[in-house]
Design a protein around this motif. Structure first.
Motif, mmCIF file in Angstrom:
data_model
loop_
_atom_site.group_PDB
_atom_site.id
_atom_site.type_symbol
_atom_site.label_atom_id
_atom_site.label_comp_id
_atom_site.label_asym_id
_atom_site.label_seq_id
_atom_site.Cartn_x
_atom_site.Cartn_y
_atom_site.Cartn_z
ATOM 1 N N GLY A 213 0.784 -1.227 0.000
ATOM 2 C CA GLY A 213 0.000 0.000 0.000
ATOM 3 C C GLY A 213 0.814 1.274 0.000
ATOM 4 O O GLY A 213 0.272 2.358 -0.224
ATOM 5 N N ILE A 214 2.139 1.164 0.215
ATOM 6 C CA ILE A 214 2.926 2.390 0.219
ATOM 7 C C ILE A 214 3.168 2.873 -1.213
ATOM 8 O O ILE A 214 3.188 2.077 -2.155
ATOM 9 N N ARG A 215 3.370 4.145 -1.333
ATOM 10 C CA ARG A 215 3.524 4.780 -2.646
ATOM 11 C C ARG A 215 4.849 4.367 -3.300
ATOM 12 O O ARG A 215 5.873 4.292 -2.634
ATOM 13 N N ASP A 216 4.819 4.098 -4.603
ATOM 14 C CA ASP A 216 6.037 3.745 -5.366
ATOM 15 C C ASP A 216 6.798 2.598 -4.718
ATOM 16 O O ASP A 216 8.018 2.653 -4.544
ATOM 17 N N ILE A 217 6.085 1.536 -4.387
ATOM 18 C CA ILE A 217 6.705 0.455 -3.617
ATOM 19 C C ILE A 217 7.937 -0.126 -4.309
ATOM 20 O O ILE A 217 8.937 -0.425 -3.661
ATOM 21 N N TYR A 218 7.897 -0.274 -5.637
ATOM 22 C CA TYR A 218 9.027 -0.902 -6.313
ATOM 23 C C TYR A 218 10.266 -0.012 -6.287
ATOM 24 O O TYR A 218 11.393 -0.513 -6.313
ATOM 25 N N GLU A 219 10.079 1.294 -6.221
ATOM 26 C CA GLU A 219 11.229 2.195 -6.080
ATOM 27 C C GLU A 219 11.892 1.999 -4.723
ATOM 28 O O GLU A 219 13.116 2.051 -4.603
ATOM 29 N N VAL A 220 11.093 1.771 -3.707
ATOM 30 C CA VAL A 220 11.646 1.502 -2.371
ATOM 31 C C VAL A 220 12.362 0.155 -2.366
ATOM 32 O O VAL A 220 13.479 0.030 -1.849
ATOM 33 N N LEU A 221 11.741 -0.861 -2.957
ATOM 34 C CA LEU A 221 12.360 -2.188 -2.969
ATOM 35 C C LEU A 221 13.651 -2.203 -3.788
ATOM 36 O O LEU A 221 14.554 -2.994 -3.509
ATOM 37 N N LYS A 222 13.751 -1.324 -4.803
ATOM 38 C CA LYS A 222 14.968 -1.276 -5.625
ATOM 39 C C LYS A 222 16.211 -0.948 -4.813
ATOM 40 O O LYS A 222 17.321 -1.343 -5.185
#
Length: 200
Positions: free
Chosen positions: A165-174
């Motif tokens: 649910g957090i915004r731009d999750i894949y950017e954080v996971l990157k």
């Protein structure tokens, strides 16, 4: 003329009062809560498209295990982090730490020392209490917070308990060094995992 600290109170409250008094003395960041120069830290993301499989329990157990040999900070990036469940109640949360990081005053180590709670050797921050607040945080703000934690504190490792649910999750996971994806062997879970892999 000395400052008095009442000794018959919780140890963490005594430490907080000492930190506050030292902050007043060292007004120019003179060696107070300044981390030594160090290499980039390790970020471990715990994520799953499958719900109710013990993700938070796993993240905390992993953090406690790593904290035997490393300085580890656990952060819940879930919409509903569950204060009062795995985490005790308290005043300062991850939201307060993020607020100070946005100010870019260079004193995040001081704020962290006041805000962190402890579970054995593992340090953690209380989750953000309002789900709508965490949805508004951009990935760039999370990434800047991680950088400041590594640059201005003692932590070598961050454990991120991440919610889709957090915004731009894949950017954080990157930016994670490792990502642990929990699942089980049901057809339901496998279908969710397959959908996530296709999306990736």
């Amino acid at each position: 003329r000395e400052d008095v600290i009442y000794k018959y109170q919780a140890g963490e409250q005594i430490l907080n009062e000492i930190i506050e008094q030292c902050e007043e003395i060292y007004t120019n960041n003179e060696l107070f809560f300044m981390a030594p120069n160090k290499k980039k830290g390790k970020i471990i993301g715990i994520f799953s498209p499958v719900h109710r499989i013990g993700k938070t329990g796993y993240a905390l157990r992993l953090g406690e295990s790593l904290a035997d040999t490393e300085n580890v900070l656990y952060m819940s990036l879930e919409l509903y982090g569950g204060i009062g469940g795995h985490f005790e109640r308290g005043n300062q949360t991850l939201e307060d730490v993020l607020y100070y990081a946005r100010q870019e005053k260079g004193n995040l180590g001081y704020i962290l020392a006041k805000a962190v709670r402890h579970k054995g050797n593992l340090d953690y921050l209380l989750p953000i209490p309002v789900s709508e607040d965490i949805k508004e945080i951009r990935s760039a703000e999370w990434i800047e917070l991680f950088k400041q934690i590594f640059n201005q504190s003692v932590y070598d490792t961050l454990i991120l308990d991440v919610d889709e649910g957090i915004r731009d999750i894949y950017e954080v996971l990157k930016v994670c060094t490792q990502i642990h994806v929990l699942t089980d062997q049901t057809a339901y879970a496998n279908a969710k995992l397959e959908q996530m892999e296709k999306e990736l």
